[in-house]
Scaffold this motif. Structure first.
Motif, PDB file in Angstrom:
ATOM      1  N   LYS A 291      19.661  31.384  30.726  1.00 42.74           N
ATOM      2  CA  LYS A 291      20.003  32.775  31.037  1.00 42.74           C
ATOM      3  C   LYS A 291      20.972  32.783  32.201  1.00 42.74           C
ATOM      4  O   LYS A 291      20.704  32.191  33.241  1.00 42.74           O
ATOM      5  CB  LYS A 291      18.768  33.584  31.398  1.00 42.74           C
ATOM      6  N   LYS A 292      22.089  33.451  32.015  1.00 41.41           N
ATOM      7  CA  LYS A 292      23.110  33.588  33.055  1.00 41.41           C
ATOM      8  C   LYS A 292      23.608  35.023  33.039  1.00 41.41           C
ATOM      9  O   LYS A 292      23.637  35.661  31.995  1.00 41.41           O
ATOM     10  CB  LYS A 292      24.307  32.662  32.795  1.00 41.41           C
ATOM     11  N   LYS A 293      24.022  35.493  34.177  1.00 42.21           N
ATOM     12  CA  LYS A 293      24.666  36.803  34.225  1.00 42.21           C
ATOM     13  C   LYS A 293      26.016  36.678  33.543  1.00 42.21           C
ATOM     14  O   LYS A 293      26.673  35.642  33.616  1.00 42.21           O
ATOM     15  CB  LYS A 293      24.825  37.271  35.657  1.00 42.21           C
ATOM     16  N   LEU A 294      26.435  37.736  32.890  1.00 36.56           N
ATOM     17  CA  LEU A 294      27.695  37.715  32.152  1.00 36.56           C
ATOM     18  C   LEU A 294      28.868  37.377  33.060  1.00 36.56           C
ATOM     19  O   LEU A 294      29.782  36.656  32.666  1.00 36.56           O
ATOM     20  CB  LEU A 294      27.914  39.059  31.448  1.00 36.56           C
ATOM     21  N   GLY A 295      28.838  37.841  34.298  1.00 31.88           N
ATOM     22  CA  GLY A 295      29.902  37.555  35.251  1.00 31.88           C
ATOM     23  C   GLY A 295      30.056  36.077  35.570  1.00 31.88           C
ATOM     24  O   GLY A 295      31.105  35.642  36.031  1.00 31.88           O
ATOM     25  N   TYR A 296      29.027  35.280  35.316  1.00 29.97           N
ATOM     26  CA  TYR A 296      29.106  33.831  35.511  1.00 29.97           C
ATOM     27  C   TYR A 296      29.980  33.195  34.429  1.00 29.97           C
ATOM     28  O   TYR A 296      30.684  32.230  34.677  1.00 29.97           O
ATOM     29  CB  TYR A 296      27.696  33.230  35.480  1.00 29.97           C
ATOM     30  N   MET A 297      29.930  33.752  33.227  1.00 29.89           N
ATOM     31  CA  MET A 297      30.620  33.167  32.076  1.00 29.89           C
ATOM     32  C   MET A 297      31.958  33.817  31.753  1.00 29.89           C
ATOM     33  O   MET A 297      32.776  33.226  31.069  1.00 29.89           O
ATOM     34  CB  MET A 297      29.744  33.297  30.820  1.00 29.89           C
ATOM     35  N   VAL A 298      32.147  35.027  32.228  1.00 28.34           N
ATOM     36  CA  VAL A 298      33.277  35.834  31.784  1.00 28.34           C
ATOM     37  C   VAL A 298      34.010  36.431  32.975  1.00 28.34           C
ATOM     38  O   VAL A 298      33.385  36.931  33.909  1.00 28.34           O
ATOM     39  CB  VAL A 298      32.777  36.985  30.869  1.00 28.34           C
ATOM     40  N   GLU A 299      35.326  36.395  32.919  1.00 32.45           N
ATOM     41  CA  GLU A 299      36.145  37.101  33.904  1.00 32.45           C
ATOM     42  C   GLU A 299      36.331  38.529  33.396  1.00 32.45           C
ATOM     43  O   GLU A 299      36.708  38.740  32.254  1.00 32.45           O
ATOM     44  CB  GLU A 299      37.509  36.415  34.026  1.00 32.45           C
ATOM     45  N   PHE A 300      36.030  39.508  34.260  1.00 30.79           N
ATOM     46  CA  PHE A 300      36.198  40.917  33.928  1.00 30.79           C
ATOM     47  C   PHE A 300      37.389  41.473  34.690  1.00 30.79           C
ATOM     48  O   PHE A 300      37.619  41.101  35.842  1.00 30.79           O
ATOM     49  CB  PHE A 300      34.985  41.744  34.392  1.00 30.79           C
ATOM     50  N   LYS A 301      38.093  42.385  34.062  1.00 36.31           N
ATOM     51  CA  LYS A 301      39.147  43.101  34.771  1.00 36.31           C
ATOM     52  C   LYS A 301      39.294  44.465  34.117  1.00 36.31           C
ATOM     53  O   LYS A 301      39.508  44.566  32.912  1.00 36.31           O
ATOM     54  CB  LYS A 301      40.467  42.354  34.712  1.00 36.31           C
ATOM     55  N   ALA A 302      39.162  45.511  34.912  1.00 39.57           N
ATOM     56  CA  ALA A 302      39.380  46.867  34.413  1.00 39.57           C
ATOM     57  C   ALA A 302      40.880  47.110  34.287  1.00 39.57           C
ATOM     58  O   ALA A 302      41.674  46.546  35.040  1.00 39.57           O
ATOM     59  CB  ALA A 302      38.754  47.882  35.366  1.00 39.57           C
ATOM     60  N   GLY A 303      41.241  47.949  33.336  1.00 39.65           N
ATOM     61  CA  GLY A 303      42.648  48.237  33.090  1.00 39.65           C
ATOM     62  C   GLY A 303      43.315  48.999  34.225  1.00 39.65           C
ATOM     63  O   GLY A 303      42.660  49.495  35.138  1.00 39.65           O
ATOM     64  N   TYR A 304      44.620  49.097  34.144  1.00 37.13           N
ATOM     65  CA  TYR A 304      45.466  49.697  35.172  1.00 37.13           C
ATOM     66  C   TYR A 304      45.988  51.052  34.688  1.00 37.13           C
ATOM     67  O   TYR A 304      46.272  51.220  33.501  1.00 37.13           O
ATOM     68  CB  TYR A 304      46.640  48.753  35.444  1.00 37.13           C
ATOM     69  N   ALA A 305      46.136  51.993  35.597  1.00 38.07           N
ATOM     70  CA  ALA A 305      46.655  53.322  35.264  1.00 38.07           C
ATOM     71  C   ALA A 305      48.186  53.306  35.321  1.00 38.07           C
ATOM     72  O   ALA A 305      48.789  53.705  36.310  1.00 38.07           O
ATOM     73  CB  ALA A 305      46.084  54.367  36.220  1.00 38.07           C
ATOM     74  N   PHE A 306      48.786  52.806  34.242  1.00 35.28           N
ATOM     75  CA  PHE A 306      50.246  52.815  34.159  1.00 35.28           C
ATOM     76  C   PHE A 306      50.728  54.262  34.065  1.00 35.28           C
ATOM     77  O   PHE A 306      50.083  55.089  33.431  1.00 35.28           O
ATOM     78  CB  PHE A 306      50.713  52.029  32.924  1.00 35.28           C
ATOM     79  N   LYS A 307      51.827  54.560  34.699  1.00 31.55           N
ATOM     80  CA  LYS A 307      52.362  55.926  34.695  1.00 31.55           C
ATOM     81  C   LYS A 307      53.036  56.208  33.356  1.00 31.55           C
ATOM     82  O   LYS A 307      53.949  55.488  32.946  1.00 31.55           O
ATOM     83  CB  LYS A 307      53.349  56.104  35.835  1.00 31.55           C
ATOM     84  N   SER A 308      52.590  57.259  32.697  1.00 28.60           N
ATOM     85  CA  SER A 308      53.116  57.569  31.362  1.00 28.60           C
ATOM     86  C   SER A 308      54.601  57.896  31.393  1.00 28.60           C
ATOM     87  O   SER A 308      55.327  57.590  30.446  1.00 28.60           O
ATOM     88  CB  SER A 308      52.324  58.707  30.716  1.00 28.60           C
ATOM     89  N   GLU A 309      55.090  58.460  32.501  1.00 25.01           N
ATOM     90  CA  GLU A 309      56.523  58.789  32.574  1.00 25.01           C
ATOM     91  C   GLU A 309      57.408  57.540  32.656  1.00 25.01           C
ATOM     92  O   GLU A 309      58.608  57.601  32.430  1.00 25.01           O
ATOM     93  CB  GLU A 309      56.835  59.748  33.728  1.00 25.01           C
ATOM     94  N   GLN A 310      56.806  56.395  32.943  1.00 27.00           N
ATOM     95  CA  GLN A 310      57.571  55.144  32.986  1.00 27.00           C
ATOM     96  C   GLN A 310      57.499  54.369  31.671  1.00 27.00           C
ATOM     97  O   GLN A 310      58.152  53.347  31.517  1.00 27.00           O
ATOM     98  CB  GLN A 310      57.064  54.258  34.127  1.00 27.00           C
ATOM     99  N   MET A 311      56.728  54.873  30.727  1.00 27.00           N
ATOM    100  CA  MET A 311      56.569  54.201  29.435  1.00 27.00           C
ATOM    101  C   MET A 311      57.694  54.602  28.477  1.00 27.00           C
ATOM    102  O   MET A 311      58.214  55.711  28.537  1.00 27.00           O
ATOM    103  CB  MET A 311      55.220  54.556  28.805  1.00 27.00           C
TER     104      MET A 311
END
Length: 163
Positions: free
Chosen positions: A25-45
């Motif tokens: 048994k391991k915490k998921l953070g031990y096995m996996v790198e997590f990263k939340a997404g970024y708020a890209f500006k829609s006017e620059q897309m």
């Protein structure tokens, strides 16, 4: 009579390549790198195809990567945004959904390196070398009981931060 040698050990009969030891048994953070997404500006897309395509919630539809749904592109990115470039094998998971629908918790694997950017309301799950594999991660998060626990803990964490 053939005896299953794994019967009294915590070892599954079917294994991912490179893993031989007993389950722990391991915490998921031990096995996996997590990263939340970024708020890209829609006017620059951009609407026309360019260097990078933004992976948005609408692109992770019913556990498929659908690049044709509401595409957005970026020609260039700054040093901060480089952190959000996705790699082949990465798994992305939708974190929120539409009111009254169960359309959160969809996931998809990225098929190519350095072409996609992780947008907000998605989370990246990436293997940690010698700890997990991207295929194992994809299999793990497609389990409904995992998703329920994960999303409940995520909601509790957000509420704690807002206090």
């Amino acid at each position: 009579m053939k005896i299953n040698e794994n019967k009294n050990r915590n070892v599954p009969n079917l294994r991912f390549k490179g893993f031989k030891d007993e389950w722990e048994k391991k915490k998921l953070g031990y096995m996996v790198e997590f990263k939340a997404g970024y708020a890209f500006k829609s006017e620059q897309m951009l609407s026309e195809k360019s260097t990078y395509q933004l992976i948005k919630m609408s692109n992770v539809y019913q556990n498929e990567l659908r690049l044709d749904r509401n595409p957005s592109f970026s020609q260039t990115i700054d040093s901060k945004q480089k952190e959000f470039i996705l790699k082949k094998g990465d798994t992305v998971l939708t974190l929120t959904g539409t009111v009254g629908k169960q359309d959160f918790g969809y996931s998809a694997q990225i098929k190519e390196d350095d072409k996609y950017l992780l947008n907000q309301r998605l989370v990246l799950l990436r293997e940690k070398k010698d700890k997990s594999t991207n295929d194992f991660i994809k299999h793990l998060i497609s389990n409904e009981s995992f998703l329920k626990v994960f999303l409940v803990k995520l909601k509790a964490e957000r509420e704690t931060k807002q206090m």
